[in-house]
Design a protein around this motif. Structure first.
Motif, PDB file in Angstrom:
ATOM      1  N   THR A 195      14.753 -16.407 -83.003  1.00 50.09           N
ATOM      2  CA  THR A 195      12.892 -16.560 -83.259  1.00 50.09           C
ATOM      3  C   THR A 195      12.553 -16.902 -81.682  1.00 50.09           C
ATOM      4  OG1 THR A 195      12.618 -16.800 -85.251  1.00 50.09           O
ATOM      5  CG2 THR A 195      10.978 -16.821 -84.387  1.00 50.09           C
ATOM      6  N   GLY A 196      11.685 -15.822 -81.184  1.00 47.32           N
ATOM      7  CA  GLY A 196      10.920 -15.840 -80.565  1.00 47.32           C
ATOM      8  C   GLY A 196      11.681 -15.005 -79.200  1.00 47.32           C
ATOM      9  N   ALA A 197      13.293 -14.641 -79.293  1.00 48.93           N
ATOM     10  CA  ALA A 197      14.128 -14.119 -78.541  1.00 48.93           C
ATOM     11  C   ALA A 197      13.571 -12.457 -77.672  1.00 48.93           C
ATOM     12  CB  ALA A 197      15.239 -14.067 -79.075  1.00 48.93           C
ATOM     13  N   GLU A 198      13.242 -12.903 -76.118  1.00 49.79           N
ATOM     14  CA  GLU A 198      13.448 -12.211 -75.545  1.00 49.79           C
ATOM     15  C   GLU A 198      14.236 -11.465 -75.068  1.00 49.79           C
ATOM     16  OE1 GLU A 198       9.170  -9.740 -73.111  1.00 49.79           O
ATOM     17  OE2 GLU A 198       9.369 -11.729 -73.477  1.00 49.79           O
ATOM     18  N   HIS A 199      14.073  -9.983 -74.803  1.00 41.23           N
ATOM     19  CA  HIS A 199      15.499  -9.623 -73.675  1.00 41.23           C
ATOM     20  C   HIS A 199      15.660  -8.352 -73.633  1.00 41.23           C
ATOM     21  CE1 HIS A 199      17.774  -8.338 -77.658  1.00 41.23           C
ATOM     22  NE2 HIS A 199      18.036  -9.382 -77.690  1.00 41.23           N
ATOM     23  N   GLU A 200      16.148  -8.089 -72.236  1.00 41.95           N
ATOM     24  CA  GLU A 200      16.105  -6.776 -71.215  1.00 41.95           C
ATOM     25  C   GLU A 200      17.314  -5.868 -72.694  1.00 41.95           C
ATOM     26  OE1 GLU A 200      14.807  -6.260 -69.209  1.00 41.95           O
ATOM     27  OE2 GLU A 200      13.274  -7.390 -69.611  1.00 41.95           O
ATOM     28  N   GLU A 201      17.515  -5.056 -71.894  1.00 41.10           N
ATOM     29  CA  GLU A 201      18.834  -3.840 -72.786  1.00 41.10           C
ATOM     30  C   GLU A 201      19.787  -4.566 -72.726  1.00 41.10           C
ATOM     31  OE1 GLU A 201      18.602  -1.167 -69.576  1.00 41.10           O
ATOM     32  OE2 GLU A 201      16.986   0.332 -70.079  1.00 41.10           O
ATOM     33  N   THR A 202      20.726  -4.185 -73.929  1.00 42.35           N
ATOM     34  CA  THR A 202      21.846  -4.156 -74.860  1.00 42.35           C
ATOM     35  C   THR A 202      22.192  -3.106 -74.135  1.00 42.35           C
ATOM     36  OG1 THR A 202      20.670  -5.886 -76.300  1.00 42.35           O
ATOM     37  CG2 THR A 202      23.020  -5.199 -76.484  1.00 42.35           C
ATOM     38  N   LYS A 203      23.742  -3.508 -73.622  1.00 43.41           N
ATOM     39  CA  LYS A 203      24.459  -1.714 -73.167  1.00 43.41           C
ATOM     40  C   LYS A 203      25.802  -2.771 -73.696  1.00 43.41           C
ATOM     41  CE  LYS A 203      25.938  -0.114 -68.561  1.00 43.41           C
ATOM     42  NZ  LYS A 203      26.100  -0.237 -67.267  1.00 43.41           N
ATOM     43  N   MET A 204      26.165  -1.221 -74.701  1.00 41.20           N
ATOM     44  CA  MET A 204      27.186  -1.433 -74.829  1.00 41.20           C
ATOM     45  C   MET A 204      28.099  -0.312 -74.024  1.00 41.20           C
ATOM     46  SD  MET A 204      25.791  -1.469 -77.657  1.00 41.20           S
ATOM     47  CE  MET A 204      24.975  -1.737 -78.164  1.00 41.20           C
ATOM     48  N   LEU A 205      29.659  -1.534 -73.448  1.00 45.87           N
ATOM     49  CA  LEU A 205      30.769  -1.151 -72.753  1.00 45.87           C
ATOM     50  C   LEU A 205      31.875  -0.803 -73.322  1.00 45.87           C
ATOM     51  CD1 LEU A 205      30.697  -4.933 -71.139  1.00 45.87           C
ATOM     52  CD2 LEU A 205      29.210  -2.915 -70.647  1.00 45.87           C
ATOM     53  N   ALA A 206      31.672  -0.231 -75.127  1.00 48.70           N
ATOM     54  CA  ALA A 206      32.474   0.808 -74.813  1.00 48.70           C
ATOM     55  C   ALA A 206      32.362   1.260 -76.378  1.00 48.70           C
ATOM     56  CB  ALA A 206      34.435  -0.602 -75.683  1.00 48.70           C
ATOM     57  N   ASP A 207      32.649   1.845 -76.996  1.00 47.34           N
ATOM     58  CA  ASP A 207      31.657   2.324 -78.105  1.00 47.34           C
ATOM     59  C   ASP A 207      31.713   1.206 -79.127  1.00 47.34           C
ATOM     60  OD1 ASP A 207      32.347   5.343 -77.940  1.00 47.34           O
ATOM     61  OD2 ASP A 207      33.586   5.308 -79.145  1.00 47.34           O
ATOM     62  N   THR A 208      30.875   0.922 -80.011  1.00 52.15           N
ATOM     63  CA  THR A 208      30.454  -0.770 -80.394  1.00 52.15           C
ATOM     64  C   THR A 208      29.622  -0.612 -81.691  1.00 52.15           C
ATOM     65  OG1 THR A 208      30.367  -1.551 -78.622  1.00 52.15           O
ATOM     66  CG2 THR A 208      29.219  -2.584 -80.060  1.00 52.15           C
ATOM     67  N   THR A 209      30.370  -1.044 -83.017  1.00 45.23           N
ATOM     68  CA  THR A 209      30.121  -1.610 -84.400  1.00 45.23           C
ATOM     69  C   THR A 209      29.679  -2.449 -84.724  1.00 45.23           C
ATOM     70  OG1 THR A 209      31.311   1.148 -84.559  1.00 45.23           O
ATOM     71  CG2 THR A 209      30.273  -0.666 -86.372  1.00 45.23           C
TER      72      THR A 209
END
Length: 147
Positions: A98-112
């Motif tokens: 709860t309250g987690a604030e974060h920058e972009e989440t990047k995919m380093l491969a096709d991700t599911t």
């Protein structure tokens, strides 16, 4: 006498649900989503994402905890290990407090991956504005996309 409504059970055959385009303001790179369930009584919503290699989920804030599981691919969280973040790789579990604030989440491969969120998320948009997304917003968007 007041009647109490029992919550509905839900069983989803995920491979029979069609991928929909996730709103472009929340990502780059062609992210797709499947809304699997909402639980209004607790503000919980469960989403499955498909994110192509090099796609990015924009910066955001979790106003409740979120738990997820990566079925395939690699998520680079909070800039990756070099910046104090993490990589979440196939068969990986993730928890956002709860309250987690974060920058972009990047995919380093096709991700599911699947993510179950409690409460809203605030997206920090490219133009500097903030936009809240709740289970209710997700349900309305899903209903519009799947009519």
């Amino acid at each position: 006498m007041m009647q109490v409504q029992k919550p509905q059970d839900a069983y989803v055959q995920v491979n029979e649900v069609q991928w929909q385009d996730f709103p472009e303001q929340f990502h780059t790179g062609g992210v797709k989503w499947k809304l699997l369930h909402v639980s209004p009584e607790f503000g919980i919503w469960t989403v499955m994402f498909f994110c192509p290699n090099q796609s990015i989920l924009r910066s955001h804030i979790h106003h409740g905890p979120a738990e997820g599981y990566v079925f395939d691919g690699i998520l680079e969280l909070r800039g990756g290990p070099e910046k104090g973040g993490a990589l979440c790789i196939k068969d990986g579990y993730l928890y956002e407090a709860t309250g987690a604030e974060h920058e972009e989440t990047k995919m380093l491969a096709d991700t599911t991956f699947i993510l179950q969120m409690v409460g809203p998320i605030t997206w920090l948009l490219e133009d500097g504005t903030q936009l809240n997304q709740t289970w209710f917003d997700a349900q309305n968007l899903w209903n519009q996309q799947t009519r």
